[in-house]
Design an enzyme around this catalytic site. Structure first.
Site, short mmCIF file in Angstrom:
data_model
loop_
_atom_site.label_atom_id
_atom_site.label_comp_id
_atom_site.label_asym_id
_atom_site.label_seq_id
_atom_site.Cartn_x
_atom_site.Cartn_y
_atom_site.Cartn_z
CE1 TYR A 274 -52.64 -23.75 41.99
CE2 TYR A 274 -51.67 -25.61 43.14
CZ TYR A 274 -52.36 -24.42 43.17
OH TYR A 274 -52.76 -23.91 44.37
CG PHE B 94 -56.52 -40.68 41.26
CD1 PHE B 94 -57.18 -41.45 40.31
CD2 PHE B 94 -57.07 -39.45 41.61
CE1 PHE B 94 -58.37 -41.01 39.73
CE2 PHE B 94 -58.25 -39.01 41.04
CZ PHE B 94 -58.91 -39.79 40.10
N1 UFG Z 1 -57.19 -38.59 45.15
C1 UFG Z 1 -57.67 -39.86 44.87
N2 UFG Z 1 -58.91 -39.97 44.36
C2 UFG Z 1 -59.72 -38.89 44.09
C3 UFG Z 1 -59.23 -37.60 44.38
C4 UFG Z 1 -57.95 -37.49 44.91
O1 UFG Z 1 -56.99 -40.85 45.08
O2 UFG Z 1 -60.83 -39.08 43.59
C5 UFG Z 1 -55.85 -38.46 45.73
C6 UFG Z 1 -54.94 -37.59 44.89
O3 UFG Z 1 -54.34 -38.33 43.88
C7 UFG Z 1 -53.98 -37.04 45.94
C8 UFG Z 1 -54.84 -36.96 47.21
O4 UFG Z 1 -55.97 -37.79 46.96
O5 UFG Z 1 -52.96 -37.94 46.14
C9 UFG Z 1 -55.33 -35.56 47.48
O6 UFG Z 1 -55.89 -35.05 46.30
P1 UFG Z 1 -56.69 -33.67 46.22
O7 UFG Z 1 -57.13 -33.50 44.81
O8 UFG Z 1 -57.71 -33.62 47.29
O9 UFG Z 1 -55.60 -32.59 46.60
P2 UFG Z 1 -54.14 -32.35 45.95
O10 UFG Z 1 -53.16 -32.87 46.95
O11 UFG Z 1 -54.01 -32.81 44.57
O12 UFG Z 1 -54.12 -30.79 45.79
C10 UFG Z 1 -54.34 -29.88 46.83
C11 UFG Z 1 -54.83 -28.59 46.22
C12 UFG Z 1 -53.77 -28.00 45.34
C13 UFG Z 1 -52.47 -27.90 46.08
C14 UFG Z 1 -52.08 -29.21 46.67
C15 UFG Z 1 -50.83 -29.05 47.49
O13 UFG Z 1 -55.99 -28.81 45.45
O14 UFG Z 1 -54.20 -26.72 44.98
O15 UFG Z 1 -53.13 -29.68 47.50
O16 UFG Z 1 -50.72 -30.03 48.46
F1 UFG Z 1 -51.48 -27.53 45.25
#
Ligand code: UFG
Length: 324
Positions: free
Chosen positions: A140, A205
């Protein structure tokens, strides 16, 4: 201005489209509705339904004449991109190629692109400035970085006035517009589903990251603050220039801190369970947004995590079934 918003039926795109309509711009939304919702297209904007992968359709649409494009349409899930890298490159890079080609043919001179903190991978320095080396840890982030670079080349070759906004974690809601993904993977809506009782518990996670409490740290920015940056970028950009700005608040919150804040906002007991790390997730992403503050005068008006959670909670209670 007459503006095209690709992905304007999605979470971020719909809020930006509504802000553009409100500011008096003639706004057209291009969306294939694969993730977005028809109901999320703001009143006053026209929807043109179709995919950026359909080159002829993209050309025809751009040929109607626009002053600028705000490009949001993309696949955006880190874990999914690890499973399906070709699909991510095809959609995100292929879609941008068709869009930029059609913009060139139609002589559209302005672009704001929805980029991401995921281009930085595991940063050596936190908060992350735009000058930090890029090194995405997932397809991504790589696909978004490829588009950032492509835009830089097009700006140089053709005098495009372009800005890439590298979002950190977008949260909250704005009026009737909120976050409604299927399946939902983002932390704040998931935590709120657990608060509402539509989900039993929240999986944490990874609890062994090198962070203050072992859980991953992110920089959350309110969707309305993030949205406003797009108009500032659109107005400030100069032909032949590709600007790159980070968009975050500069404060990191761990997964456990988000859960705690949601307990305090909702007054609900939110159950959690430990789970392994999610593929492709970096331990800590926190923005330095000094550049956009200094150049464009951008200031977050809702920097508090609790305000974001409380707006998201209000939206969820008003829309228990999302946009359906
Ligand atoms: N997380 C959990 N449990 C869940 C969902 C998420 O522990 O049920 C954790 C993830 O592992 C991560 C954090 O919470 O560490 C945030 O997760 P999100 O899925 O809310 O967001 P991300 O940081 O993965 O991703 C977001 C956007 C992406 C972008 C990224 C850049 O969705 O498009 O931020 O920071 F690339």
């Amino acid at each position: 201005m007459k503006l095209l918003v690709t992905g304007g039926a999605g979470y971020v795109g719909s809020v930006v489209a509504s802000q553009l309509v409100e500011a008096g711009h003639e706004t057209v939304v291009l969306d294939d509705l694969s993730k977005g919702h028809k109901e999320a297209v703001p009143e006053g904007a026209r929807l043109v339904e179709g995919s950026l992968l359909d080159e002829a359709f993209v050309r025809e649409t751009l040929a109607r004449g626009f002053d600028g494009v705000l490009h949001f349409a993309a696949l955006s899930l880190v874990a999914e991109s690890v499973e399906e890298p070709e699909r991510y490159y095809r959609n995100n890079v292929g879609g941008a190629l068709n869009l930029l080609g059609a913009m060139g043919e139609a002589g559209v001179g302005r672009l704001v692109f929805s980029s991401t903190a995921a281009v930085y991978g595991e940063p050596g320095e936190v908060p992350i400035p735009e000058t930090a080396p890029t090194g995405p840890t997932n397809p991504y982030g790589s696909s978004k970085l490829a588009v950032d670079r492509l835009i830089g080349h097009v700006a140089e070759a053709r005098g495009l006035a372009a800005t890439s906004l590298r979002y950190f974690n977008v949260a909250g809601a704005s009026g009737r517009f909120g976050e409604d993904h299927h399946p939902e993977t983002h932390l704040i809506p998931i935590v709120l589903q657990a608060a509402a009782g539509t989900r039993e518990s929240v999986k944490i996670f990874g609890t062994d990251y090198p962070t203050r409490d072992g859980t991953a740290v992110r920089d959350y920015v309110h969707i309305e603050d993030l949205g406003r940056a797009h108009q500032l970028a659109l107005e400030a950009s100069e032909p032949g220039e590709h600007r790159v700005y980070n968009l975050g608040n500069g404060s990191g919150f761990s997964v456990l801190q988000v859960v705690e804040a949601a307990r305090s906002v909702t007054g609900e007991d939110i159950r959690t369970e430990e789970a392994p790390r999610r593929a492709g997730d970096p331990p800590e992403l926190v923005a330095s947004s000094d550049a956009i503050r200094a150049d464009l005068g951008w200031r977050p008006e809702k920097p508090g995590l609790e305000a974001m959670i409380s707006d998201a909670w209000a939206w969820m209670q008003e829309h228990p079934d999302g946009y359906e």
